[in-house]
Write a protein that holds these residues in place. Structure first.
Motif, PDB file in Angstrom:
ATOM      1  N   TYR A  28      29.938   9.181  33.247  1.00 26.66           N
ATOM      2  CA  TYR A  28      31.076   8.149  32.806  1.00 26.66           C
ATOM      3  C   TYR A  28      31.004   7.766  31.798  1.00 26.66           C
ATOM      4  N   VAL A  29      31.254   6.786  31.154  1.00 28.69           N
ATOM      5  CA  VAL A  29      31.162   6.686  29.337  1.00 28.69           C
ATOM      6  C   VAL A  29      31.724   4.815  29.626  1.00 28.69           C
ATOM      7  N   PHE A  30      29.911   4.309  29.012  1.00 28.52           N
ATOM      8  CA  PHE A  30      30.045   2.380  29.230  1.00 28.52           C
ATOM      9  C   PHE A  30      30.196   2.126  28.237  1.00 28.52           C
ATOM     10  N   ILE A  31      31.458   1.512  27.267  1.00 27.43           N
ATOM     11  CA  ILE A  31      31.417   0.832  26.240  1.00 27.43           C
ATOM     12  C   ILE A  31      30.743  -0.089  26.212  1.00 27.43           C
ATOM     13  N   ASP A  32      29.471  -0.173  25.148  1.00 30.59           N
ATOM     14  CA  ASP A  32      28.564  -1.017  25.042  1.00 30.59           C
ATOM     15  C   ASP A  32      28.763  -2.551  24.577  1.00 30.59           C
ATOM     16  N   ASP A  33      29.490  -2.288  22.794  1.00 35.30           N
ATOM     17  CA  ASP A  33      29.885  -2.976  21.972  1.00 35.30           C
ATOM     18  C   ASP A  33      31.464  -2.593  21.865  1.00 35.30           C
ATOM     19  N   VAL A  34      31.815  -3.480  21.138  1.00 37.74           N
ATOM     20  CA  VAL A  34      33.210  -3.316  19.841  1.00 37.74           C
ATOM     21  C   VAL A  34      32.752  -3.562  18.769  1.00 37.74           C
ATOM     22  N   SER A  35      32.568  -3.366  17.765  1.00 35.43           N
ATOM     23  CA  SER A  35      32.448  -4.199  16.205  1.00 35.43           C
ATOM     24  C   SER A  35      33.513  -4.308  15.113  1.00 35.43           C
ATOM     25  N   VAL A  36      34.413  -5.330  14.551  1.00 37.68           N
ATOM     26  CA  VAL A  36      35.383  -5.111  13.315  1.00 37.68           C
ATOM     27  C   VAL A  36      34.547  -5.881  12.640  1.00 37.68           C
ATOM     28  N   ALA A  37      34.959  -4.974  11.469  1.00 36.14           N
ATOM     29  CA  ALA A  37      34.588  -6.214   9.668  1.00 36.14           C
ATOM     30  C   ALA A  37      35.695  -7.148   9.869  1.00 36.14           C
ATOM     31  N   PRO A  38      35.684  -8.506   9.783  1.00 40.10           N
ATOM     32  CA  PRO A  38      36.024  -9.732   9.516  1.00 40.10           C
ATOM     33  C   PRO A  38      37.810  -9.483   9.138  1.00 40.10           C
ATOM     34  N   ARG A  39      37.871  -8.895   7.748  1.00 42.12           N
ATOM     35  CA  ARG A  39      38.856  -8.327   7.214  1.00 42.12           C
ATOM     36  C   ARG A  39      39.753  -7.876   7.809  1.00 42.12           C
ATOM     37  N   PHE A  40      39.332  -7.172   8.641  1.00 48.77           N
ATOM     38  CA  PHE A  40      40.022  -6.305   9.506  1.00 48.77           C
ATOM     39  C   PHE A  40      40.546  -6.128  11.490  1.00 48.77           C
ATOM     40  N   ARG A  41      39.677  -7.363  11.000  1.00 46.46           N
ATOM     41  CA  ARG A  41      40.518  -7.713  12.575  1.00 46.46           C
ATOM     42  C   ARG A  41      42.251  -8.232  12.734  1.00 46.46           C
ATOM     43  N   ARG A  42      42.359  -7.996  14.247  1.00 47.57           N
ATOM     44  CA  ARG A  42      43.904  -8.388  14.924  1.00 47.57           C
ATOM     45  C   ARG A  42      44.273  -7.305  13.995  1.00 47.57           C
ATOM     46  N   ARG A  43      43.862  -6.348  14.076  1.00 48.44           N
ATOM     47  CA  ARG A  43      45.256  -5.138  13.384  1.00 48.44           C
ATOM     48  C   ARG A  43      44.748  -4.002  14.482  1.00 48.44           C
ATOM     49  N   GLY A  44      44.883  -4.164  15.506  1.00 46.18           N
ATOM     50  CA  GLY A  44      44.978  -2.833  16.847  1.00 46.18           C
ATOM     51  C   GLY A  44      43.123  -2.255  16.547  1.00 46.18           C
ATOM     52  N   LEU A  45      42.463  -2.561  15.643  1.00 42.69           N
ATOM     53  CA  LEU A  45      41.215  -1.040  15.464  1.00 42.69           C
ATOM     54  C   LEU A  45      40.636  -1.318  16.940  1.00 42.69           C
ATOM     55  N   ALA A  46      40.160  -2.051  17.305  1.00 45.84           N
ATOM     56  CA  ALA A  46      39.497  -2.224  18.663  1.00 45.84           C
ATOM     57  C   ALA A  46      40.440  -1.299  19.742  1.00 45.84           C
ATOM     58  N   ALA A  47      41.485  -1.415  19.735  1.00 42.18           N
ATOM     59  CA  ALA A  47      42.640  -0.424  20.671  1.00 42.18           C
ATOM     60  C   ALA A  47      42.697   0.792  20.368  1.00 42.18           C
ATOM     61  N   SER A  48      42.322   0.960  18.957  1.00 44.23           N
ATOM     62  CA  SER A  48      42.098   2.616  18.405  1.00 44.23           C
ATOM     63  C   SER A  48      41.492   3.564  18.875  1.00 44.23           C
ATOM     64  N   LEU A  49      39.670   2.367  18.884  1.00 44.30           N
ATOM     65  CA  LEU A  49      38.543   3.223  19.145  1.00 44.30           C
ATOM     66  C   LEU A  49      38.585   3.548  19.863  1.00 44.30           C
ATOM     67  N   VAL A  50      39.041   2.735  21.471  1.00 48.27           N
ATOM     68  CA  VAL A  50      39.277   2.912  22.366  1.00 48.27           C
ATOM     69  C   VAL A  50      39.980   3.468  23.263  1.00 48.27           C
ATOM     70  N   GLU A  51      41.316   3.565  23.414  1.00 53.17           N
ATOM     71  CA  GLU A  51      42.399   4.754  23.404  1.00 53.17           C
ATOM     72  C   GLU A  51      41.507   6.932  22.451  1.00 53.17           C
ATOM     73  N   ASP A  52      40.589   6.328  21.385  1.00 46.17           N
ATOM     74  CA  ASP A  52      40.477   7.657  20.999  1.00 46.17           C
ATOM     75  C   ASP A  52      38.787   8.172  22.081  1.00 46.17           C
ATOM     76  N   LEU A  53      38.784   6.848  22.209  1.00 45.03           N
ATOM     77  CA  LEU A  53      37.860   7.628  23.377  1.00 45.03           C
ATOM     78  C   LEU A  53      37.645   7.809  24.691  1.00 45.03           C
ATOM     79  N   ARG A  54      38.660   7.038  24.957  1.00 43.29           N
ATOM     80  CA  ARG A  54      39.785   8.213  26.836  1.00 43.29           C
ATOM     81  C   ARG A  54      40.215   9.224  26.390  1.00 43.29           C
ATOM     82  N   GLU A  55      40.736   9.410  25.001  1.00 42.80           N
ATOM     83  CA  GLU A  55      40.953  11.152  24.837  1.00 42.80           C
ATOM     84  C   GLU A  55      39.274  12.273  24.956  1.00 42.80           C
TER      85      GLU A  55
END
Length: 366
Positions: A116-143
């Motif tokens: 199984y895959v373990f997520i160690d960290d998600v980091s988002v550049a300050p000016r791109f926060r609160r735009r759903g990028l973390a959710a996009s990354l996690v969903e892509d990892l699930r796929e």
């Protein structure tokens, strides 16, 4: 408790606080491309050319928390660890700029003979926060996990990290508090590595040898795994499949998993001897501190527990880690086993995180 282990626990608390501020909320679809708050987002696997941007995001997160003193990795070590297969990562690009990264590594499920895959960290550049990028990354990892046959995507979050908890709840995660986290690091790991008092004295006077597992050990390792599953009340969860030493490391894989196994074998005697224990571990990665080992399973035959075989196996893993330049082991265990907790804390000097700070989570693969 080891000073190094205590420092690492503090580091993880600071890092998790940083992750809380970095992880965006909101749902953006994963895949080759998505649109998040009018910004075109492209999610892809990270490569050599992206490691500098990854390191910069990790360093920015540490600086934002006034915690640069905890950052032990350098750009050079991060590049070397990535090239060595210690971790993999995904990149979210916005307008050709690396806006966010998700670091992940594989862990081996010994009962189901799969990763199984373990997520160690998600980091988002300050000016791109609160735009759903973390959710996009996690969903892509699930796929991607589904494409490569992973069982699930797992993670850990601090219990008070409400933004991250909300994010993973929206994505359909389940949470579990059954296990405690255990670590062996710093002075404690060094003591186990160099200890001369680790010896097995209760196997009929016969020698016990610790060695690498080989394909011929398969049936006996399967028996040991069955014992472990039964002990944890999960006998029905065991699935027959390729054992760690059989794992086809050359196949196309999401996370370049390298499973390692050591066995304890009794030599000689009328019965010809046999395996009396096994430890299975995989290399992993922490974005602030670098490489470490995760112990997936430590099993000693029930009739021989308490004889020192577990100590021999763990010492062998510690020595292997030291030879590889790794100074920390981690694993999870059921807190209901008093004998196991005593062994980990008193015999090994490990740190047991039983405070309830951390929540284990899991997402089904797409």
């Amino acid at each position: 408790l080891a000073e190094g282990a205590s420092a690492d626990a503090e580091l993880r608390r600071v890092a998790a606080s940083s992750a809380c501020s970095s992880r965006g909320l909101g749902g953006a679809g994963a895949g080759a491309g998505a649109e998040v708050d009018d910004v075109d987002v492209h999610v892809r696997a990270g490569g050599d050319d992206d490691v500098a941007a990854l390191h910069a995001l990790v360093k920015e997160a540490a600086g934002a928390q006034d915690a640069l003193q905890y950052l032990r990795v350098t750009l050079e070590s991060t590049v070397a660890d990535f090239r060595a297969g210690a971790f993999s990562f995904l990149v979210a690009e916005c307008g050709g700029e690396v806006a966010a990264v998700l670091i992940h590594y594989p862990v081996w499920d010994v009962c189901r003979c799969a990763e199984y895959v373990f997520i160690d960290d998600v980091s988002v550049a300050p000016r791109f926060r609160r735009r759903g990028l973390a959710a996009s990354l996690v969903e892509d990892l699930r796929e991607r996990g589904g494409m490569y046959g992973s069982l699930a995507v797992d993670f850990q979050i601090l219990r008070n990290n409400e933004p991250s908890l909300q994010l993973f709840r929206k994505l359909g995660a389940t949470f579990c508090d059954d296990f405690v986290n255990i670590s062996l690091a710093g002075d404690a790991l060094s003591r186990v590595t160099s200890a001369s008092g680790f010896a097995c004295t209760a196997v009929g006077g016969r020698d016990v040898v610790v060695r690498r597992a080989e394909p011929r050990d398969g049936p006996q390792i399967s028996e040991l795994i069955q014992e472990l599953a039964a002990y944890e009340g999960q006998a029905d969860s065991v699935v027959a499949g390729p054992l760690p030493f059989d794992h086809d490391r050359g196949k196309e894989s999401l996370s370049r998993i390298v499973v390692q196994s050591l066995v304890a074998e009794v030599c000689g005697g009328d019965d010809g001897g046999g395996l009396v224990g096994v430890v299975i571990f995989v290399p992993c990665y922490a974005s602030w501190t670098g490489r470490r080992f995760v112990v997936s399973a430590l099993v000693v035959r029930a009739k021989l527990r308490g004889s020192g075989i577990g100590s021999l196996l763990m010492q062998a893993v510690c020595r292997h880690a030291t030879d590889d330049g790794i100074d920390m082991l981690q694993w999870s265990a059921l807190p209901t086993s008093e004998a196991a907790m005593t062994f980990y804390q008193r015999r090994l000097g490990a740190t047991v995180n039983a405070t309830g700070e951390w929540v284990d989570g899991s997402l089904a693969v797409a």
